[in-house]
Design a protein around this motif. Structure first.
Motif, PDB file in Angstrom:
ATOM      1  N   GLU B  96       0.816  -1.224   0.000  1.00  0.00           N
ATOM      2  CA  GLU B  96       0.000   0.000   0.000  1.00  0.00           C
ATOM      3  C   GLU B  96       0.841   1.262   0.000  1.00  0.00           C
ATOM      4  O   GLU B  96       0.417   2.300  -0.516  1.00  0.00           O
ATOM      5  N   ILE B  97       2.011   1.226   0.630  1.00  0.00           N
ATOM      6  CA  ILE B  97       2.779   2.461   0.760  1.00  0.00           C
ATOM      7  C   ILE B  97       3.907   2.564  -0.269  1.00  0.00           C
ATOM      8  O   ILE B  97       4.692   3.505  -0.239  1.00  0.00           O
ATOM      9  N   ALA B  98       3.981   1.591  -1.188  1.00  0.00           N
ATOM     10  CA  ALA B  98       5.046   1.627  -2.191  1.00  0.00           C
ATOM     11  C   ALA B  98       4.694   2.608  -3.316  1.00  0.00           C
ATOM     12  O   ALA B  98       3.560   2.622  -3.797  1.00  0.00           O
ATOM     13  N   LEU B  99       5.653   3.421  -3.703  1.00  0.00           N
ATOM     14  CA  LEU B  99       5.466   4.286  -4.879  1.00  0.00           C
ATOM     15  C   LEU B  99       5.972   3.607  -6.144  1.00  0.00           C
ATOM     16  O   LEU B  99       5.593   3.963  -7.255  1.00  0.00           O
ATOM     17  N   PHE B 100       6.888   2.667  -5.955  1.00  0.00           N
ATOM     18  CA  PHE B 100       7.360   1.841  -7.060  1.00  0.00           C
ATOM     19  C   PHE B 100       7.354   0.387  -6.592  1.00  0.00           C
ATOM     20  O   PHE B 100       7.515   0.118  -5.402  1.00  0.00           O
ATOM     21  N   ALA B 101       7.173  -0.528  -7.539  1.00  0.00           N
ATOM     22  CA  ALA B 101       7.246  -1.944  -7.206  1.00  0.00           C
ATOM     23  C   ALA B 101       8.024  -2.641  -8.309  1.00  0.00           C
ATOM     24  O   ALA B 101       7.871  -2.326  -9.488  1.00  0.00           O
ATOM     25  N   LEU B 102       8.882  -3.531  -7.870  1.00  0.00           N
ATOM     26  CA  LEU B 102       9.730  -4.267  -8.799  1.00  0.00           C
ATOM     27  C   LEU B 102       9.184  -5.693  -8.869  1.00  0.00           C
ATOM     28  O   LEU B 102       9.247  -6.431  -7.884  1.00  0.00           O
TER      29      LEU B 102
END
Lengths: 289, 203, 358
Positions: B96-102
């Motif tokens: 929920e708090i990620a601005l980017f995800a790999l």
């Protein structure tokens, strides 16, 4: 400006490539990704103070600083002209801080920063236009509160804008907006195309170039990707129409371009010349051949 | 944070941090502005399982202001140490708090909980960096929307479940923006792109 | 004739040289040194540091010199420089009870721990031009001895809070936003408001604060305490894990005591407004405190009656660098927009008689 004259070169070397620090560039770049992904939506960004006054193109300059690379060829126009003082000042700023090549020719430029015009020469794929924007919110003059206008955009509630335009028609017989004429982008967001004359609005529609808009004081950036539908607001019985002149350019004879009006004597006699100096020069050269 | 023993994992990042970041950014901007069109993203070296294009996106966009969610495959001491050192991005366990995800292709059947923005602030949403083996090995789909003149055929090798997940998380202007990276190339898929599978609209 | 509206590089260069010459004035008069400005115009330096959001007396003095005394221009110069500085981290909150006080007054209690300390002030000077300043000369030193060791001096409003007459301000531990790095969103938090006001134009805040006194959002202020002096700045570097002092800065702090709120007579409490500025900047700190209190209208359920209580209005217009820029941009050429307006107004007037005759 604090970067000026003789000591300029030394001062410039104390600053990063294209002036802004890398963290600020990354912040703006992330904002630009979102702007492109949501065409016409105003992305808030942590606008920085630039060494030029707010209102003089700091938003456009921050976007330019964030996108410019060593291989870019940079053109700046103000009122369509490359040699107006503010255009000269901004072009010099990036020639000094980024060492980029500059040009006055629209076709040679990879990045064009502009205030109030879109070049007459058609733009091509791969070019990026950077617009300087004073008031990014098209609804601002109807509703001064940001909280309210943000809600209107969220709800796609643009009724007040149509009411305003229709009141113009009731009062004046026409929509009384001649520049910064609002558009709808990809059938969703109503957007201020910056204070370009409405003459330039059709150039935004399905343009092969990427359009980026930066408002420094208001700390907003937005974008129109290439090949995006951009429609000027109008009514069926009052369709959108661009400005036309009875006169031609006194230099190149163009009857197609946006003209500046000059008062040439004390009696108020007028002449008209192209506002786009590069376009006018091209045509003058062609006429001489 | 860099752990005390992580320094032996460190590898060089961009050769020229300023200009390589700029070139990588422009490629990403172009990829998102013209969805489906592959762009070169080859200024970084591979980092463990991270392809040059994937790592280039990380180096260009991540810093202390961008919480990052890592798929298990990429959650290695090598990748953690280098992202911490070169980007300084906080690595978070909560989607929920990620601005980017790999992500890798194994994660594409579940895009739940990644922030897809709000009606008022649709920009405050997660950007997915998705690493694939290849950008052309899938069945062709027709993409339409901003950045595409008419229609563009794109054959990313993606499971049908990805398109279902994408649609489930889309309510324009809310939505997820994706970059697909393989080797030294990247393809952008912004939320504004309408993807048609055969004749029926999938997302 | 067309050349007249064009600038060109040469015109810009010449304009800069003319400005430099005007700044220097008569070259037979000794040039003003930056150190002289720093030492002898300290209140100008303080204002430039506050509104420039950068505590550096030397650079503020340099900016004042470069701006030929135009303080807003100097503020702008300092801001544009500040933008480029790397961030090493955030300091610990200042503890103003441990200030080395130079001046401390309270309008609410005749005497109190720490006492009233008049210090250097324009108050009670008769505003008569001092013609002796036309001649250079030495001035007698003040007849006081300053305490060697700063003694902690409790804040006036803490006594009221201790008695339960005023809510204590608590650090809620939430991360502090930075309005110079993140755009403001409305409604803003108080932390964001105070940051914006601290950078805000002194004249604007003074006028807005004054407007609340005249009834546009009245909140019955008392100057609970104004203190001016040096305070230590501490920072905790991540690699150390404990706080170390970085040095002293001079600040002005103002806390206003304002009319009470509460649901019942037993729960009635005074409210407060807060002002803080770099250097000796009493007027700024007081204006800020008045406006801070006015902007707490929503928090206390007060009806918004004046512009000082309208958050978006105040915060979007208090920055003089933004305001000066946008007003001054009207000097830039607008002949494309104006031509568009000309074309429109002529078209409207041409068609008007025809429509009237219908």
């Amino acid at each position: 400006m604090n970067l000026s004259n003789a000591s300029g070169a030394r001062e410039a070397s104390a600053y990063n490539f294209a002036y802004l620090d890398e963290q600020t560039k990354r912040m703006i770049r992330r904002g630009l990704l979102k702007a492109v992904a949501i065409p016409g939506y105003q992305v808030p960004f942590g606008g920085r103070e630039m060494p030029l006054p707010y209102g003089w193109g700091t938003g456009g300059m921050q976007l330019t600083a964030a996108i410019l690379g060593a291989d870019d060829v940079f053109k700046v126009i103000d009122q369509g002209a490359d040699d107006t003082t503010n255009a000269v000042s901004i072009r010099r700023f990036f020639a000094r801080t980024a060492g980029v090549d500059t040009t006055e020719r629209t076709v040679e430029a990879s990045v064009i920063q502009t205030r109030h015009r879109i070049p007459e020469t058609p733009l091509s794929a791969g070019q990026i236009m950077v617009y300087q924007v004073p008031i990014p919110e098209p609804l601002r003059f109807i509703e001064p509160s940001e909280q309210e206008t943000r809600t209107m955009h969220a709800l796609e509630d643009y009724g007040v804008m149509h009411v305003k335009l229709y009141e113009d028609i009731a009062t004046f017989g026409h929509i009384a907006t001649a520049y910064a004429y609002p558009v709808t982008v990809d059938e969703r967001y109503v957007m201020d195309p910056s204070p370009i004359p409405k003459f330039d609005n059709p150039k935004l529609d399905m343009s092969p170039a990427l359009m980026l808009f930066g408002a420094g004081r208001e700390k907003r950036l937005y974008a129109v990707p290439p090949f995006t539908r951009v429609v000027s607001l109008d009514f069926e019985d009052h369709p959108f129409a661009v400005q036309r002149w009875d006169e031609c350019c006194a230099f190149c004879g163009s009857s197609e371009s946006f003209l500046d009006e000059l008062i040439v004597d004390d009696a108020g006699s007028k002449r008209f010349v192209c506002s786009d100096t590069d376009y006018c020069r091209q045509r003058t050269e062609e006429n001489l051949q | 944070m860099t752990t005390p023993h992580s320094s032996h994992w460190l590898q060089p990042a961009f050769d020229d941090p300023v200009l390589d970041a700029q070139v990588s950014f422009r490629a990403a901007l172009g990829a998102l502005a013209e969805p489906g069109l592959p762009r070169a993203m080859d200024r970084a070296h591979a980092l463990g399982d991270l392809a040059p294009a994937t790592y280039g996106l990380c180096l260009a966009f991540l810093d202390s202001d961008t919480p990052l969610w890592l798929a298990p495959r990429f959650d290695t001491p090598l990748i953690r140490a280098n992202l911490a050192f070169h980007c300084g991005c906080p690595i978070v366990a909560e989607r929920e708090i990620a601005l980017f995800a790999l992500l890798d292709e194994g994660e594409l059947s579940d895009l739940s909980d990644f922030d897809n923005g709000s009606e008022r602030y649709p920009d405050q949403s997660c950007t997915l960096l998705i690493q694939l083996d290849d950008l052309r090995a899938g069945i062709p789909l027709r993409w339409r929307g901003p950045g595409i003149k008419d229609v563009r055929g794109v054959n990313l090798p993606l499971p049908a479940s990805f398109w279902q997940q994408r649609q489930a998380r889309s309510a324009f202007p809310r939505g997820l923006d994706c970059f697909f990276a393989a080797a030294g190339e990247v393809i952008g898929l912004p939320r504004s792109t309408r993807v048609l599978i055969e004749t029926e609209e999938a997302a | 004739m067309y050349v007249a509206v064009k600038g060109g590089e040469r015109a810009i260069d010449n304009a800069h040289q003319l400005l430099a010459s005007r700044r220097r004035g008569d070259t037979t008069i000794a040039e003003l040194g930056v150190e002289q400005i720093r030492q002898q115009l300290p209140l100008a330096v303080a204002r430039v540091m506050s509104e420039g959001s950068l505590y550096d007396e030397e650079l503020a003095a340099l900016a004042i010199k470069q701006a030929a005394g135009d303080l807003m221009e100097a503020i702008f110069l300092l801001r544009a420089y500040r933008t480029t500085l790397p961030r090493f981290g955030a300091s610990e909150p200042l503890d103003t009870t441990k200030m080395q006080l130079e001046r401390r007054i309270s309008a609410t209690f005749k005497d109190l721990p720490g006492g009233q300390l008049l210090g250097p002030t324009f108050d009670y000077t008769h505003r008569l031009l001092d013609f002796t300043l036309l001649a250079e000369g030495e001035y007698p030193a003040p007849d006081i001895t300053l305490a060697d060791e700063p003694k902690p001096c409790p804040r006036v409003l803490d006594f009221l809070a201790g008695e339960g007459l005023m809510a204590r301000e608590q650090d809620d531990g939430a991360p502090v936003p930075d309005i110079t790095r993140e755009p403001l969103a409305f409604p803003a938090s108080r932390a964001e408001r105070l940051q914006a006001l601290a950078r805000g134009d002194e004249g604007f805040l003074l006028a807005l604060g004054y407007s609340t006194q005249r009834g546009y959002g009245r909140n019955h202020p008392f100057a609970g305490e104004i203190r001016i002096g040096d305070v230590e700045v501490w920072m905790t570097p991540a690699e150390l894990g404990f706080a170390v002092p970085l040095g002293d800065i001079e600040i002005t702090e103002c806390e206003m005591v304002n009319q009470f709120v509460g649901d019942s007579a037993e729960q009635a409490q005074f409210t407060r407004g807060y002002g803080l500025a770099f250097g000796y900047a009493e007027r700024k700190a007081m204006g800020m405190a008045l406006v801070d209190r006015a902007l707490r209208a929503a928090e206390y359920g007060e009806e918004v009656q004046g512009p000082a209580q309208e958050e978006e209005f105040v915060l979007m217009h208090c920055d003089n660098v933004e305001a000066a820029g946008f007003v001054s941009h009207l000097k830039l050429p607008h002949y494309v927009d104006f031509q568009a307006e000309l074309e429109l107004i002529r078209k409207l007037r041409r068609q008007a008689p025809a429509e009237e005759n219908r």
